[in-house]
Design a protein around this motif. Structure first.
Motif, PDB file in Angstrom:
ATOM      1  N   PHE A 243       0.811  -1.228   0.000  1.00  0.00           N
ATOM      2  CA  PHE A 243       0.000   0.000   0.000  1.00  0.00           C
ATOM      3  C   PHE A 243       0.837   1.267   0.000  1.00  0.00           C
ATOM      4  O   PHE A 243       0.333   2.334  -0.343  1.00  0.00           O
ATOM      5  N   LYS A 244       2.120   1.163   0.368  1.00  0.00           N
ATOM      6  CA  LYS A 244       2.962   2.362   0.366  1.00  0.00           C
ATOM      7  C   LYS A 244       2.993   3.019  -1.016  1.00  0.00           C
ATOM      8  O   LYS A 244       3.180   4.230  -1.124  1.00  0.00           O
TER       9      LYS A 244
ATOM     10  N   ASP B 222       8.581  -2.143   3.241  1.00  0.00           N
ATOM     11  CA  ASP B 222       7.731  -1.643   2.174  1.00  0.00           C
ATOM     12  C   ASP B 222       7.943  -0.173   1.835  1.00  0.00           C
ATOM     13  O   ASP B 222       7.832   0.215   0.669  1.00  0.00           O
TER      14      ASP B 222
ATOM     15  N   PRO C   6      -4.363  -2.765   9.120  1.00  0.00           N
ATOM     16  CA  PRO C   6      -3.124  -3.335   9.653  1.00  0.00           C
ATOM     17  C   PRO C   6      -2.146  -2.192   9.924  1.00  0.00           C
ATOM     18  O   PRO C   6      -1.803  -1.455   9.000  1.00  0.00           O
ATOM     19  N   SER C   7      -1.740  -2.019  11.176  1.00  0.00           N
ATOM     20  CA  SER C   7      -1.061  -0.784  11.550  1.00  0.00           C
ATOM     21  C   SER C   7       0.316  -1.002  12.165  1.00  0.00           C
ATOM     22  O   SER C   7       0.564  -1.988  12.864  1.00  0.00           O
ATOM     23  N   GLY C   8       1.188  -0.022  11.892  1.00  0.00           N
ATOM     24  CA  GLY C   8       2.525  -0.002  12.481  1.00  0.00           C
ATOM     25  C   GLY C   8       2.805   1.397  12.981  1.00  0.00           C
ATOM     26  O   GLY C   8       2.644   1.713  14.159  1.00  0.00           O
ATOM     27  N   ASN C   9       3.188   2.267  12.067  1.00  0.00           N
ATOM     28  CA  ASN C   9       3.512   3.645  12.432  1.00  0.00           C
ATOM     29  C   ASN C   9       2.297   4.560  12.501  1.00  0.00           C
ATOM     30  O   ASN C   9       2.450   5.773  12.639  1.00  0.00           O
ATOM     31  N   PHE C  10       1.111   4.002  12.369  1.00  0.00           N
ATOM     32  CA  PHE C  10      -0.128   4.778  12.510  1.00  0.00           C
ATOM     33  C   PHE C  10      -0.333   5.762  11.348  1.00  0.00           C
ATOM     34  O   PHE C  10      -1.141   6.669  11.428  1.00  0.00           O
ATOM     35  N   GLY C  11       0.396   5.563  10.236  1.00  0.00           N
ATOM     36  CA  GLY C  11       0.255   6.477   9.106  1.00  0.00           C
ATOM     37  C   GLY C  11      -1.020   6.205   8.333  1.00  0.00           C
ATOM     38  O   GLY C  11      -1.804   7.123   8.034  1.00  0.00           O
ATOM     39  N   ASN C  12      -1.242   4.947   8.010  1.00  0.00           N
ATOM     40  CA  ASN C  12      -2.406   4.571   7.226  1.00  0.00           C
ATOM     41  C   ASN C  12      -3.694   4.947   7.963  1.00  0.00           C
ATOM     42  O   ASN C  12      -4.543   5.678   7.447  1.00  0.00           O
TER      43      ASN C  12
ATOM     44  N   SER D 190       6.314  -5.429   8.372  1.00  0.00           N
ATOM     45  CA  SER D 190       6.116  -4.000   8.140  1.00  0.00           C
ATOM     46  C   SER D 190       5.330  -3.354   9.275  1.00  0.00           C
ATOM     47  O   SER D 190       5.097  -2.146   9.276  1.00  0.00           O
TER      48      SER D 190
ATOM     49  N   HIS E 288       0.142  -9.277   6.691  1.00  0.00           N
ATOM     50  CA  HIS E 288      -0.361  -8.048   7.315  1.00  0.00           C
ATOM     51  C   HIS E 288      -1.878  -7.961   7.185  1.00  0.00           C
ATOM     52  O   HIS E 288      -2.582  -7.618   8.138  1.00  0.00           O
TER      53      HIS E 288
ATOM     54  N   THR F 114      -2.991  -4.498   2.633  1.00  0.00           N
ATOM     55  CA  THR F 114      -1.818  -3.625   2.571  1.00  0.00           C
ATOM     56  C   THR F 114      -0.645  -4.220   1.797  1.00  0.00           C
ATOM     57  O   THR F 114       0.332  -3.516   1.542  1.00  0.00           O
ATOM     58  N   ALA F 115      -0.713  -5.491   1.448  1.00  0.00           N
ATOM     59  CA  ALA F 115       0.344  -6.062   0.591  1.00  0.00           C
ATOM     60  C   ALA F 115      -0.218  -7.281  -0.121  1.00  0.00           C
ATOM     61  O   ALA F 115      -1.227  -7.850   0.305  1.00  0.00           O
TER      62      ALA F 115
HETATM   63  C1  LIG Z   1       3.687   0.029   6.227  1.00  0.00           C
HETATM   64  C2  LIG Z   1       2.807  -1.154   6.267  1.00  0.00           C
HETATM   65  C3  LIG Z   1       1.854  -1.324   7.271  1.00  0.00           C
HETATM   66  C4  LIG Z   1       1.710  -0.346   8.419  1.00  0.00           C
HETATM   67  O1  LIG Z   1       1.272   0.910   8.002  1.00  0.00           O
HETATM   68  P1  LIG Z   1       1.457   2.184   8.953  1.00  0.00           P
HETATM   69  O2  LIG Z   1       1.096   3.332   8.105  1.00  0.00           O
HETATM   70  O3  LIG Z   1       2.906   2.206   9.350  1.00  0.00           O
HETATM   71  O4  LIG Z   1       0.573   1.997  10.124  1.00  0.00           O
HETATM   72  C5  LIG Z   1       1.029  -2.426   7.203  1.00  0.00           C
HETATM   73  N1  LIG Z   1       1.148  -3.343   6.226  1.00  0.00           N
HETATM   74  C6  LIG Z   1       2.066  -3.221   5.251  1.00  0.00           C
HETATM   75  C7  LIG Z   1       2.169  -4.277   4.216  1.00  0.00           C
HETATM   76  C8  LIG Z   1       2.914  -2.119   5.232  1.00  0.00           C
HETATM   77  O5  LIG Z   1       3.820  -2.006   4.257  1.00  0.00           O
END
Ligand SMILES: *Cc1c(COP(=O)(O)O)cnc(C)c1O
Length: 498
Positions: free
Chosen positions: A135-136, A167, A278-284, A335, A421, A444-445
């Protein structure tokens, strides 16, 4: 439309003109940057609002036309004709061609109904049909074109310096490769990415792409980026910019597909939709929050994490507790392997009533004490957590075994193979789905990127889109480096020649 820092006193803009660039920046002012000079993140001074009539009109639009309508609200200082040209160049079925055979690539983010029974509706929105299958690309492809446009206009150049756990880096490199006046220096944790991701990034031979494999975890990479960015003299001399997830234009690009998902899943604005992300850095999911603040009828925003559950912990308890590198798990949804969520401050700013002094104090506490507590319990830092429900947030987490089981279940029940993810997302979505509210899970992928786990779950390889058959066999170009800031600066200086 102007932008403020989450840590700056917005009223300073009018009382002190010398502060104006700090406190009231335009879209173009902040386009090429990352953090605000005071260490905060940029947000619009006010969220633009979308009326019901606008939403109705937007139902008929192509993805590019919808993007134009939304970008015009945020990038008010860019001529409309230029926004139109940029969006039409970005959102093409050629760029987003890795759609599944039964999806329409021209939809850019096609929806697929997985389940529609007894009022429970589960839908997958594909955000991973771009060049790097994640998704990036949704944000980065726009950013590449915006950067090229802005740099040409100013007659200058840019050295993008970022960190990736997979990603982001490949998406940035595929968006910027071969672009005039742009170099990309991308840090990644050495040997922590999947073979496919590594091949995707390191096989790029373009002379403007520099891959640096850091002996550490993702947060060591991110700390190096912060350290270099905090050296303002070095940053200015070497024209350092960023594309990590705090970049405001990336967040805006992501707002678009929440509108698209809502409009494609509904027939009228009376209907509510929830999103699981699906979250990591809370950007999405931060982009989802902004779409909701603009008036998009989103019911719940569900944060799905893996074993690295900083965000799930916050949305359950009100306690934000960042993890140390040594406490960050290396998981099969890599990710999302983060220990602090770099975009989270944007939401906290809204949560505490847009009080920059308070945001500053809370994030100072993250640096000194490793977190803060808004639960309202005796001795806590505040009680704003009780406001969270107003913003629609929910959360959940998923472990490796659950992820593997979900991949199996989805293959059995719906006949498609999802990535790890997205599996975390589906697992948490199913716990939060409500009758009468369509639940959209953001894909997201694509599974091909994380084949090791697909093999474990299904006993067979994930299908690869055309053109990706043999990428691991391609020659790779990268430099290994310890997590040392001085080494990094020397490397950048040597390669920019500035
Ligand atoms: C970056 C990423 C996430 C997390 O997104 P954030 O914006 O960091 O929360 C989830 N899934 C995939 C495949 C990603 O590349």
């Amino acid at each position: 439309m102007h932008y403020v820092s989450t840590r700056a006193d917005a009223s300073a803009a009018s009382s002190s003109p010398s502060n104006a660039s700090f406190s009231a920046a335009s879209f173009s002012d902040i386009l090429l940057g990352g953090l605000a000079p005071d260490g905060g993140l940029y947000l619009p001074a006010e969220y633009p609002q979308v009326t019901g009539a606008e939403l109705d009109a937007w139902r008929k639009l192509s993805y590019a036309d919808l993007a134009i309508a939304i970008l015009k609200k945020f990038a008010t200082d860019i001529p409309e004709a230029d926004i139109e040209a940029l969006a039409r160049k970005t959102y093409t079925s050629e760029t987003y061609r890795n759609a599944r055979p039964d999806e329409n690539a021209a939809d850019i983010t096609p929806l697929r109904v997985l389940e529609d029974e007894g009022g429970r509706k589960l839908v997958l929105q594909a955000l991973s049909n771009g060049p790097t299958l994640a998704f990036k690309d949704m944000a980065m492809q726009l950013l590449g074109n915006l950067f090229e446009y802005a740099l040409a206009k100013e007659g200058t150049e840019l050295n993008i310096f970022g960190a990736t756990s997979g990603d982001t880096g490949s998406a940035a490199e595929y968006a910027m490769r071969g672009k005039q006046g742009i170099r990309v220096f991308m840090l990644s944790p050495h040997k922590k990415m999947s073979a496919f991701q590594t091949a995707q990034m390191f096989s790029l031979q373009d002379p403007n792409i520099f891959n640096i494999a850091v002996e550490g975890v993702f947060d060591d990479c991110q700390d190096m980026v912060k350290a270099v960015s905090n050296d303002l003299e070095f940053k200015a001399r070497h024209k350092i910019g960023t594309v990590n997830s705090i970049n405001w234009a990336r967040v805006v690009a992501q707002v678009i597909y929440y509108f698209r998902g809502y409009l494609a899943a509904t027939k009228s604005n009376e209907e509510k939709v929830s999103f699981t992300v699906p979250s990591g850095n809370f950007g999405n999911i931060c982009a989802g929050h902004i779409a909701r603040m603009m008036g998009l009828p989103i019911d719940k925003l569900v944060v799905a994490t893996n074993e690295n559950d900083v965000l799930d912990e916050f949305f359950r308890t009100g306690i934000y507790r960042v993890r140390k590198s040594s406490e960050t798990h290396h998981t099969s949804s890599p990710s999302m392997d983060i220990s602090k969520a770099s975009n989270f401050e944007r939401f906290v700013y809204d949560l505490v009533g847009r009080d920059p002094a308070r945001v500053k104090a809370l994030f100072a506490k993250v640096e000194t004490d490793g977190g803060f507590d808004l639960s309202g319990a005796p001795g806590s830092d505040g009680d704003e957590f009780k406001q969270v429900a107003r913003y629609g947030f929910k959360s959940g987490k998923s472990t490796h075994d659950e992820r593997v089981q979900t991949i199996r279940d989805v293959a059995d029940d719906y006949g498609i193979v999802i990535d790890t993810h997205t599996a975390d997302g589906i697992k948490v979505a199913k716990e939060n789905i409500e009758k009468g509210v369509t639940m959209i899970v953001l894909e997201t992928a694509l599974a091909a990127k994380f084949n090791e786990t697909i093999l474990e779950a299904l006993g067979e390889d994930a299908e690869r889109p055309a053109g990706f058959e043999n990428i691991e066999a391609l020659p790779q170009k990268f430099t290994v480096m310890p997590p040392n800031v001085e080494n990094m600066k020397a490397y950048i200086a040597a390669n920019t020649g500035l």
